[in-house]
Design an enzyme around this catalytic site. Sequence first.
Site, mmCIF file in Angstrom:
data_model
loop_
_atom_site.group_PDB
_atom_site.id
_atom_site.type_symbol
_atom_site.label_atom_id
_atom_site.label_comp_id
_atom_site.label_asym_id
_atom_site.label_seq_id
_atom_site.Cartn_x
_atom_site.Cartn_y
_atom_site.Cartn_z
ATOM 1 C CD GLU A 89 -11.799 61.429 37.037
ATOM 2 O OE1 GLU A 89 -11.169 60.413 37.522
ATOM 3 O OE2 GLU A 89 -12.546 62.050 37.599
ATOM 4 N N GLY A 148 -18.147 55.710 38.037
ATOM 5 C CA GLY A 148 -18.820 55.280 39.281
ATOM 6 C C GLY A 148 -20.059 54.412 38.486
ATOM 7 C CG ASN A 207 -12.087 61.897 44.102
ATOM 8 O OD1 ASN A 207 -12.341 62.454 45.315
ATOM 9 N ND2 ASN A 207 -12.726 62.372 43.263
ATOM 10 C CE LYS A 257 -15.439 60.080 42.651
ATOM 11 N NZ LYS A 257 -16.358 59.686 41.448
ATOM 12 C CD GLU A 287 -18.289 62.565 41.377
ATOM 13 O OE1 GLU A 287 -17.811 62.888 42.299
ATOM 14 O OE2 GLU A 287 -18.364 61.426 40.727
ATOM 15 C CB SER A 297 -15.242 52.193 36.222
ATOM 16 O OG SER A 297 -16.593 52.697 36.352
ATOM 17 C CG HIS A 315 -14.295 64.949 39.900
ATOM 18 N ND1 HIS A 315 -15.667 64.359 39.725
ATOM 19 C CD2 HIS A 315 -13.556 63.880 40.020
ATOM 20 C CE1 HIS A 315 -15.647 63.345 39.615
ATOM 21 N NE2 HIS A 315 -14.532 62.763 39.956
HETATM 22 P P1 13P Z 1 -14.807 55.971 39.948
HETATM 23 O O1 13P Z 1 -13.342 55.143 40.189
HETATM 24 O O2 13P Z 1 -15.944 55.473 41.085
HETATM 25 O O3 13P Z 1 -15.579 55.428 38.661
HETATM 26 O O4 13P Z 1 -14.564 57.459 40.017
HETATM 27 C C1 13P Z 1 -13.812 57.894 39.267
HETATM 28 C C2 13P Z 1 -13.540 59.290 39.588
HETATM 29 O O5 13P Z 1 -14.486 60.298 39.576
HETATM 30 C C3 13P Z 1 -12.476 59.878 40.321
HETATM 31 O O6 13P Z 1 -12.135 61.064 40.419
#
Ligand code: 13P
Length: 257
Positions: free
Chosen positions: A168, A174, A9, A11, A98, A214, A96
């Site tokens: 997640e 992150g 992803n 992002k 976010e 992560s 997601h």
């Molecule tokens: P990270 O791997 O940066 O923690 O992000 C995970 C994520 O949100 C994938 O959709």
Amino acid sequence: MRRLFVAGNWKMNLVRETGLALASGLAQACPKSHPGVQVVVCPPFPYLVPVAGAIANSGVELGGQNCSAEKPGAFTGEIATAMLQDVGCQWVILGHSERRTLYGETDALVARKTATALASGLSVILCVGETLAERQANQTDAVLDRQMAGSLEGISASDLSRVVIAYEPVWAIGTGLTATAEQAESAHAHLRKWLSVRYNAGLADSTRILYGGSVKPQNAKSLMEQPNVDGALVGGACLKLDDFLPIVRAAQELRPA
Ligand code: 13P
């Protein structure tokens, strides 16, 4: 044996040049579909078309990071599922954290988007996960149950076969804090049990449940070798081929061709 699934992803990261270099490198490293491991990249909307070109005729599949719940029409700034398909996406990430926390997406909206995406023929990566406060209050299972029930409201068993679940935990996204293999396995086992109660044992057994939060080359194998962890949804570590490829290779080692 469930086929492992590794998705990147991106992002809101990379630009055309860096994104194309990454996608081309990945396509070269994964020239054809691997029987044990499915590989998907989800770039930002403006780069779907060039990335589709870069991964054409390779083993890498394409996904969007979001979509509208509506059919094409007067919805300024939105992207219809038909448009994602038109540019070569097989997948879309929905729910997601976010989107849930920064853009106020509710389970009900995620369910509407999921239904629209599935009806148009896309497959869905559906994300769920608890916050740190919820985990510390021993609410993890209850939060997952609520998100699953709400986000899959109205989704039939036959449609669920085109849904991959991504666990997640918000506190691991992150942050560099990864769930331990045991924490991931426990949440995944809970999600699979939920699927067997809501749908049936066969469907629960065949549904892939990915871990995200992560994931790095250093921890990917220990997470993916858990019996209920069927792959990874990778954020930060998918932005560099030198980080993402070892995660794909770790999955391929666990499910050799
Ligand atoms: P990270 O791997 O940066 O923690 O992000 C995970 C994520 O949100 C994938 O959709």
